[in-house]
Design an enzyme around this catalytic site. Sequence first.
Site, PDB file in Angstrom:
ATOM      1  N   SER A  39       0.618  -1.241  -0.135  1.00  0.00           N
ATOM      2  CA  SER A  39      -0.037  -0.006  -0.086  1.00  0.00           C
ATOM      3  C   SER A  39       0.857   1.285  -0.022  1.00  0.00           C
ATOM      4  O   SER A  39       1.533   1.248   0.949  1.00  0.00           O
ATOM      5  CB  SER A  39      -0.855  -0.141   1.171  1.00  0.00           C
ATOM      6  OG  SER A  39      -1.618   1.286   1.251  1.00  0.00           O
TER       7      SER A  39
ATOM      8  N   LYS B 156     -10.611  -7.027 -12.250  1.00  0.00           N
ATOM      9  CA  LYS B 156     -11.076  -6.435 -13.264  1.00  0.00           C
ATOM     10  C   LYS B 156     -10.887  -4.736 -13.369  1.00  0.00           C
ATOM     11  O   LYS B 156     -11.072  -4.152 -12.651  1.00  0.00           O
ATOM     12  CB  LYS B 156     -12.510  -7.046 -13.734  1.00  0.00           C
ATOM     13  CG  LYS B 156     -13.582  -6.563 -12.980  1.00  0.00           C
ATOM     14  CD  LYS B 156     -14.194  -5.037 -13.389  1.00  0.00           C
ATOM     15  CE  LYS B 156     -15.028  -4.278 -12.169  1.00  0.00           C
ATOM     16  NZ  LYS B 156     -15.299  -2.990 -12.774  1.00  0.00           N
TER      17      LYS B 156
END
Length: 312
Positions: free
Chosen positions: A36, A91
């Site tokens: 992150s 996706k």
Amino acid sequence: MAKHKIAIIGLGKITQDQHLPVIDKSGDFEVAAVVSQRGLSHNGVPSFKTAAELYAAMPEIGIVSVNTPPDVRHAIAREALVAGKHVLLEKPPAATLAEFEDLKAFAEAEGKVLFATWHSQFNPAVDEAKALLAKQGVRSVKIEWREDVKKWHPGQDWVWEPGGFGVFDPGINALSIFVKILPFAPFVKAAELTYPANRQTPIAAKLVFGSAAASAPALTADFDWREQGDEKWHMTIETADGKKLRLYKGGAALEVDGKLVVEAPSEEYERIYAHFADLLASGKSDVDGSPLRLVADAMLVGRRNVTDAFDW
């Protein structure tokens, strides 16, 4: 059997809403580390600012889930494959078709499992619709996928930048169902794309599809990010013999001639990770680029309209 240790790259909204809760209760995977840039973590596991730092510190982790915005996904996924990792892709799998094809070929050359996920396909109602259309043929499909961008992407300016997909970010979910249920390949014949005056990606799109099917079915899609109130994630379908199907709730429910025949809990991501475990066991990849190709083709043939500026 021991659980697969997986690292999550990117701790944005979809990771926090879906990936992390699903993996935490999975019998196949456990989160062993996260990457992150904002320094976020999860349940106290090691957190790294870059994937390179992760690979150097914890080389034993052999699997990563890449959940970043699509414009940086190719470089991150390729770096993971170079490092010898199996890769799951949120996706859309990449920002362009060329990037997608490169990842597909490189994963095969490296002998690594690559899974390009399309979460909306992982619903029993979608499977049932596919089986019905395979038997009964298709006369028409009308897709309506309309939602409020302020609710689903609050303050996320990346969706409006080149490579951010705009309204096709949710719309590609519908297209992933569309290509799965049809017994033939669709292609984009025409598109109208509506762009806010101050943004680089469309806020709405209307598509007309063709096919090589002899019956010449009528196939359309209406995507819009300006919907107020409840989301409209559904498609109405007529079979060649006149049956009326309605696939709704994002693909979780199916009616046939007004009768509910399938409705399952929203467990798309649970099914994604179960399928990923099967792919890892078999050593096979699952990389279908056809929904991404339809988006690219809509951009190629689309007529551009401009509407009011959009601000959060």
